[in-house]
Design an enzyme around this catalytic site. Structure first.
Site, PDB file in Angstrom:
ATOM      1  N   LEU A   1       0.817  -1.212   0.000  1.00 46.96           N
ATOM      2  CA  LEU A   1       0.000   0.000   0.000  1.00 46.96           C
ATOM      3  C   LEU A   1       0.852   1.264   0.000  1.00 46.96           C
ATOM      4  CD1 LEU A   1      -2.738  -1.075   2.573  1.00 46.96           C
ATOM      5  CD2 LEU A   1      -2.649  -1.454   0.093  1.00 46.96           C
TER       6      LEU A   1
ATOM      7  N   HIS B   1      -3.460   4.194  -2.241  1.00 41.99           N
ATOM      8  CA  HIS B   1      -4.422   3.288  -1.596  1.00 41.99           C
ATOM      9  C   HIS B   1      -5.033   3.943  -0.357  1.00 41.99           C
ATOM     10  CE1 HIS B   1      -1.622   0.225  -3.502  1.00 41.99           C
ATOM     11  NE2 HIS B   1      -2.790  -0.191  -3.943  1.00 41.99           N
TER      12      HIS B   1
ATOM     13  N   ASP C   1      -6.069   3.109 -12.767  1.00 40.69           N
ATOM     14  CA  ASP C   1      -6.520   1.959 -13.569  1.00 40.69           C
ATOM     15  C   ASP C   1      -7.870   2.305 -14.194  1.00 40.69           C
ATOM     16  OD1 ASP C   1      -4.407  -0.115 -12.891  1.00 40.69           O
ATOM     17  OD2 ASP C   1      -5.033   0.545 -10.917  1.00 40.69           O
TER      18      ASP C   1
ATOM     19  N   ARG D   1       4.129  -0.885  -8.707  1.00 43.56           N
ATOM     20  CA  ARG D   1       5.157  -1.285  -9.687  1.00 43.56           C
ATOM     21  C   ARG D   1       6.236  -0.212  -9.865  1.00 43.56           C
ATOM     22  NH1 ARG D   1       0.545  -4.237 -12.149  1.00 43.56           N
ATOM     23  NH2 ARG D   1       1.107  -6.429 -12.005  1.00 43.56           N
TER      24      ARG D   1
HETATM   25  O1  PAF Z   1      -6.428  -2.809  -8.712  1.00 44.39           O
HETATM   26  C1  PAF Z   1      -6.053  -3.807  -8.069  1.00 44.39           C
HETATM   27  O2  PAF Z   1      -5.239  -3.726  -7.136  1.00 44.39           O
HETATM   28  C2  PAF Z   1      -6.597  -5.181  -8.444  1.00 44.39           C
HETATM   29  O3  PAF Z   1      -6.790  -5.303  -9.810  1.00 44.39           O
HETATM   30  C3  PAF Z   1      -7.884  -5.539  -7.668  1.00 44.39           C
HETATM   31  C4  PAF Z   1      -9.018  -4.600  -8.008  1.00 44.39           C
HETATM   32  C5  PAF Z   1      -7.621  -5.495  -6.165  1.00 44.39           C
HETATM   33  C6  PAF Z   1      -8.334  -6.957  -8.038  1.00 44.39           C
HETATM   34  O4  PAF Z   1      -7.365  -7.892  -7.720  1.00 44.39           O
END
Ligand code: PAF
Length: 282
Positions: A33, A37, A152, A189
């Site tokens: 995290l 997050h 994302d 990453r």
């Molecule tokens: O975005 C992410 O970290 C992952 O794709 C998720 C939504 C936790 C699903 O594994």
């Protein structure tokens, strides 16, 4: 914060919260995290009475040659951060808890079309793994709202479509991208970026902003813009996976009449594949 390794006791705890009339916000993660997050947990806390986070490095969404093995697992630090931000419940299941019949036998959730584009073109099967595990997590937690990071962008679009198509009663809430000082989008990453590459790693962000500016100034030759954007990124030594001006809701290539646009990009450093995007209305 209460920690659960198993589904059933978490279900019982959440049923009791629901009985008290509490709303439940959910932040699914793969751990490691960072501030991005934590901002999602804060957003969930500001909207719901109780917040559940999950940490599960989902093997089903990684391709054969991808980084599932080396994906950073930092449970102690992660749970400390979740305690500090005031998360109420953490689900930290192992693979058998999520895939009791094995992955090969697992029932899958497939969102056709949109998942073949952009990241889906380079990472076949990735979104099928995401939608399958997110459906399972939604069924376990049964949240009122689930928060996903806008970095994302395609993942959110796919999950929104899935929730709509399958009538899943969960509101999908997008959380803003959190960035480093130089604009690089925070990502687990980013740990893979080498010291030498790091000063230039914000080039994707710079190029996306340049494309956004050009569109706002009236440029409608998106193809040309994409070509020039790619050469900017290649000029600093990174390989481009895709760089595309898209319609925000369908993620197909934008036409001159489209109004809600998102420019999405993915590029490779030596050991990382980084993604980012900007949205605009014209
Ligand atoms: O975005 C992410 O970290 C992952 O794709 C998720 C939504 C936790 C699903 O594994």
């Amino acid at each position: 914060m209460q920690l659960f390794r198993h589904i059933q006791p978490l279900r019982e705890a959440l049923a009791s919260e629901r009985q008290k009339g509490k709303t439940i916000g959910f932040v699914p993660t793969m751990g490691n995290l960072h501030q991005g997050h934590i901002a999602l947990v804060e957003l969930a806390k500001s909207r719901c009475d109780v917040v559940v986070a999950s940490i599960f490095v989902n093997p089903l969404q990684f391709g054969l040659n991808e980084d599932w093995d080396k994906y950073p697992r930092t449970f102690e630090a992660d749970s400390q951060k979740l305690i500090e931000v005031g998360c109420d419940y953490l689900l930290f299941p192992d693979e058998r808890e999520i895939y009791p019949n094995g992955m090969a036998e697992q029932t899958r959730v497939i969102v056709p079309g949109m998942t073949d584009l952009l990241c889906g073109a380079t990472r076949p099967g990735h979104f099928e793994g995401v939608t399958t595990v997110v459906t399972k997590l939604f069924n376990i937690v049964q949240p009122d709202e689930a928060v996903f990071g806008l970095k994302d962008f395609q993942q959110i679009a796919v999950i929104r479509r899935m929730v709509e198509d399958l009538c899943i009663p969960v509101a999908i809430v997008p959380g803003e991208i959190v960035r480093e000082d130089d604009g690089l989008a925070m990502s687990s990453r980013n740990n893979y970026i080498t010291k030498d590459e790091r000063p230039k790693a914000n080039q994707l962000r710079k190029t996306l902003c340049w494309m956004q500016e050009a569109i706002q100034q009236g440029c409608r030759d998106y193809l040309q813009l994409e070509i020039e954007g790619k050469s900017q990124i290649e000029a600093v030594g990174f390989r481009v996976d895709y760089l595309q001006v898209c319609c925000s809701d369908t993620l197909t290539s934008a036409g001159v009449d489209d109004v809600e646009l998102t420019v999405l990009g993915a590029m490779y450093t030596q050991a990382a594949r980084l993604i980012d995007n900007v949205s605009l209305t014209i």
